[in-house]
Design a protein around this motif. Structure first.
Motif, PDB file in Angstrom:
ATOM      1  N   ARG A 282      -0.076  -1.267  -8.645  1.00  0.00           N
ATOM      2  CA  ARG A 282       1.101  -2.190  -8.931  1.00  0.00           C
ATOM      3  C   ARG A 282       2.230  -1.456  -8.742  1.00  0.00           C
ATOM      4  O   ARG A 282       2.407  -0.231  -9.237  1.00  0.00           O
ATOM      5  CB  ARG A 282       1.089  -2.419 -10.566  1.00  0.00           C
ATOM      6  CG  ARG A 282      -0.426  -3.365 -10.744  1.00  0.00           C
ATOM      7  CD  ARG A 282      -0.470  -4.709 -10.499  1.00  0.00           C
ATOM      8  NE  ARG A 282       0.760  -5.662 -10.967  1.00  0.00           N
ATOM      9  CZ  ARG A 282       1.066  -6.700 -10.633  1.00  0.00           C
ATOM     10  NH1 ARG A 282       0.488  -7.211  -9.612  1.00  0.00           N
ATOM     11  NH2 ARG A 282       1.993  -7.617 -11.173  1.00  0.00           N
TER      12      ARG A 282
ATOM     13  N   VAL B  86      -0.669  -4.985  -4.370  1.00  0.00           N
ATOM     14  CA  VAL B  86      -1.048  -4.392  -2.862  1.00  0.00           C
ATOM     15  C   VAL B  86      -2.211  -3.138  -2.889  1.00  0.00           C
ATOM     16  O   VAL B  86      -2.130  -2.391  -4.082  1.00  0.00           O
ATOM     17  CB  VAL B  86       0.125  -4.026  -2.163  1.00  0.00           C
ATOM     18  CG1 VAL B  86       0.668  -2.745  -2.588  1.00  0.00           C
ATOM     19  CG2 VAL B  86      -0.215  -3.827  -0.590  1.00  0.00           C
TER      20      VAL B  86
ATOM     21  N   GLU C  10       6.470  -1.253  -8.910  1.00  0.00           N
ATOM     22  CA  GLU C  10       7.513  -1.713  -9.130  1.00  0.00           C
ATOM     23  C   GLU C  10       8.689  -1.208  -8.976  1.00  0.00           C
ATOM     24  O   GLU C  10       8.797   0.196  -9.051  1.00  0.00           O
ATOM     25  CB  GLU C  10       7.472  -1.818 -10.828  1.00  0.00           C
ATOM     26  CG  GLU C  10       6.242  -2.459 -11.597  1.00  0.00           C
ATOM     27  CD  GLU C  10       6.226  -2.279 -13.122  1.00  0.00           C
ATOM     28  OE1 GLU C  10       7.216  -1.908 -13.612  1.00  0.00           O
ATOM     29  OE2 GLU C  10       5.491  -2.712 -13.794  1.00  0.00           O
TER      30      GLU C  10
ATOM     31  N   PHE D 226       7.995  -5.871   1.110  1.00  0.00           N
ATOM     32  CA  PHE D 226       8.203  -5.697  -0.411  1.00  0.00           C
ATOM     33  C   PHE D 226       9.663  -4.952  -0.416  1.00  0.00           C
ATOM     34  O   PHE D 226      10.283  -5.417  -1.435  1.00  0.00           O
ATOM     35  CB  PHE D 226       7.089  -4.475  -0.929  1.00  0.00           C
ATOM     36  CG  PHE D 226       7.486  -4.259  -2.324  1.00  0.00           C
ATOM     37  CD1 PHE D 226       7.159  -5.094  -3.117  1.00  0.00           C
ATOM     38  CD2 PHE D 226       7.948  -3.148  -2.723  1.00  0.00           C
ATOM     39  CE1 PHE D 226       7.332  -4.793  -4.597  1.00  0.00           C
ATOM     40  CE2 PHE D 226       8.006  -2.745  -3.886  1.00  0.00           C
ATOM     41  CZ  PHE D 226       8.102  -3.556  -4.966  1.00  0.00           C
TER      42      PHE D 226
ATOM     43  N   ALA E  93       3.110  -4.360   4.579  1.00  0.00           N
ATOM     44  CA  ALA E  93       3.397  -4.624   3.137  1.00  0.00           C
ATOM     45  C   ALA E  93       4.608  -3.776   2.618  1.00  0.00           C
ATOM     46  O   ALA E  93       5.270  -4.527   1.934  1.00  0.00           O
ATOM     47  CB  ALA E  93       2.096  -4.328   2.518  1.00  0.00           C
ATOM     48  N   LEU E  94       4.582  -2.614   2.915  1.00  0.00           N
ATOM     49  CA  LEU E  94       5.901  -1.996   2.156  1.00  0.00           C
ATOM     50  C   LEU E  94       7.157  -2.239   2.862  1.00  0.00           C
ATOM     51  O   LEU E  94       7.885  -2.601   1.919  1.00  0.00           O
ATOM     52  CB  LEU E  94       5.547  -0.340   2.550  1.00  0.00           C
ATOM     53  CG  LEU E  94       6.767   0.528   2.026  1.00  0.00           C
ATOM     54  CD1 LEU E  94       6.684   0.612   0.526  1.00  0.00           C
ATOM     55  CD2 LEU E  94       6.442   2.107   2.492  1.00  0.00           C
TER      56      LEU E  94
ATOM     57  N   GLN F  27       7.491  -6.777  -8.813  1.00  0.00           N
ATOM     58  CA  GLN F  27       6.257  -6.316  -8.654  1.00  0.00           C
ATOM     59  C   GLN F  27       5.539  -6.553  -7.318  1.00  0.00           C
ATOM     60  O   GLN F  27       5.658  -7.820  -7.055  1.00  0.00           O
ATOM     61  CB  GLN F  27       5.120  -6.655  -9.956  1.00  0.00           C
ATOM     62  CG  GLN F  27       5.831  -6.000 -11.198  1.00  0.00           C
ATOM     63  CD  GLN F  27       5.115  -6.444 -12.441  1.00  0.00           C
ATOM     64  OE1 GLN F  27       4.137  -7.464 -12.200  1.00  0.00           O
ATOM     65  NE2 GLN F  27       5.157  -5.819 -13.617  1.00  0.00           N
ATOM     66  N   LEU F  28       4.702  -5.942  -6.869  1.00  0.00           N
ATOM     67  CA  LEU F  28       3.807  -6.127  -5.735  1.00  0.00           C
ATOM     68  C   LEU F  28       2.325  -5.794  -6.053  1.00  0.00           C
ATOM     69  O   LEU F  28       2.181  -4.483  -6.434  1.00  0.00           O
ATOM     70  CB  LEU F  28       4.372  -5.413  -4.435  1.00  0.00           C
ATOM     71  CG  LEU F  28       3.491  -5.656  -3.369  1.00  0.00           C
ATOM     72  CD1 LEU F  28       3.358  -6.927  -2.792  1.00  0.00           C
ATOM     73  CD2 LEU F  28       3.782  -4.680  -2.263  1.00  0.00           C
TER      74      LEU F  28
ATOM     75  N   THR G  65      12.236  -7.677   0.033  1.00  0.00           N
ATOM     76  CA  THR G  65      12.255  -8.566  -0.919  1.00  0.00           C
ATOM     77  C   THR G  65      12.861  -8.215  -2.341  1.00  0.00           C
ATOM     78  O   THR G  65      13.777  -8.788  -3.023  1.00  0.00           O
ATOM     79  CB  THR G  65      11.049  -9.244  -1.107  1.00  0.00           C
ATOM     80  OG1 THR G  65      10.520  -9.819   0.053  1.00  0.00           O
ATOM     81  CG2 THR G  65      11.031 -10.189  -2.131  1.00  0.00           C
ATOM     82  N   ASN G  66      12.374  -6.816  -2.523  1.00  0.00           N
ATOM     83  CA  ASN G  66      12.625  -6.471  -3.734  1.00  0.00           C
ATOM     84  C   ASN G  66      13.631  -5.103  -4.034  1.00  0.00           C
ATOM     85  O   ASN G  66      14.061  -4.686  -5.219  1.00  0.00           O
ATOM     86  CB  ASN G  66      11.330  -5.851  -4.697  1.00  0.00           C
ATOM     87  CG  ASN G  66      10.284  -7.048  -4.685  1.00  0.00           C
ATOM     88  OD1 ASN G  66      10.777  -7.969  -5.386  1.00  0.00           O
ATOM     89  ND2 ASN G  66       9.307  -7.011  -3.839  1.00  0.00           N
TER      90      ASN G  66
END
Length: 150
Positions: A25, A8, A27, A82, A78-79, A5-6, A85-86
């Motif tokens: 949010r 942002v 996911e 994210f 940010a994208l 989850q992020l 990482t995810n």
């Protein structure tokens, strides 16, 4: 289920109003597709992607961020962070743990990541028509599997 989850801000530009910030949010349950042999990774990932694109009510917060990333550098950063990482890193670890050497696992994960992001951009950002869900899932499945297999 373990969902990445992020928290942002989704950024929208309205003429004369400046920026409108809406908390979202995001996911990506990418690790849910890792339970099983690499030979079926394409079908598991494709099913998860199509479910997200067709099954969620309302607008997908990840799509909002993807659209905003073209206008706002902070949204793009940010994208990218994210997704690294995810999505990219967990996929790399899964491929490495499935028996691929480090470099091969990295390059295949990067190829899958770029392919899915490209399809999302082409079909979800540039156009609103995704096509037939079953046909899209079959095509995504076959292509992702080819990338995973090398």
């Amino acid at each position: 289920m373990d969902h990445a989850q992020l928290g942002v801000a989704g950024l929208h530009r309205y003429p004369g109003d400046g920026l409108f910030l809406a908390a979202t949010r995001v996911e990506i349950p990418v690790s849910d597709s890792f339970d099983g042999d690499r030979s079926a990774l394409g079908s598991r990932l494709a099913a998860s992607i199509v479910l997200r694109w067709f099954g969620a009510p309302g607008e997908d917060p990840l799509l909002v961020l993807q659209r905003a990333s073209g206008e706002r550098p902070e949204a793009a950063e940010a994208l990218a962070a994210f997704l690294d990482t995810n999505s990219l890193e967990p996929l790399y670890r899964y491929l490495r743990d499935s028996g691929l050497d480090d470099a091969d696992a990295r390059s295949r994960a990067a190829a899958i990541d770029a392919f899915v992001l490209g399809v999302s951009t082409r079909r979800r950002v540039l156009r609103s028509e995704l096509g037939d869900p079953a046909a899209l899932e079959a095509w995504l499945s076959a292509t992702i599997q080819r990338l995973a297999d090398g």
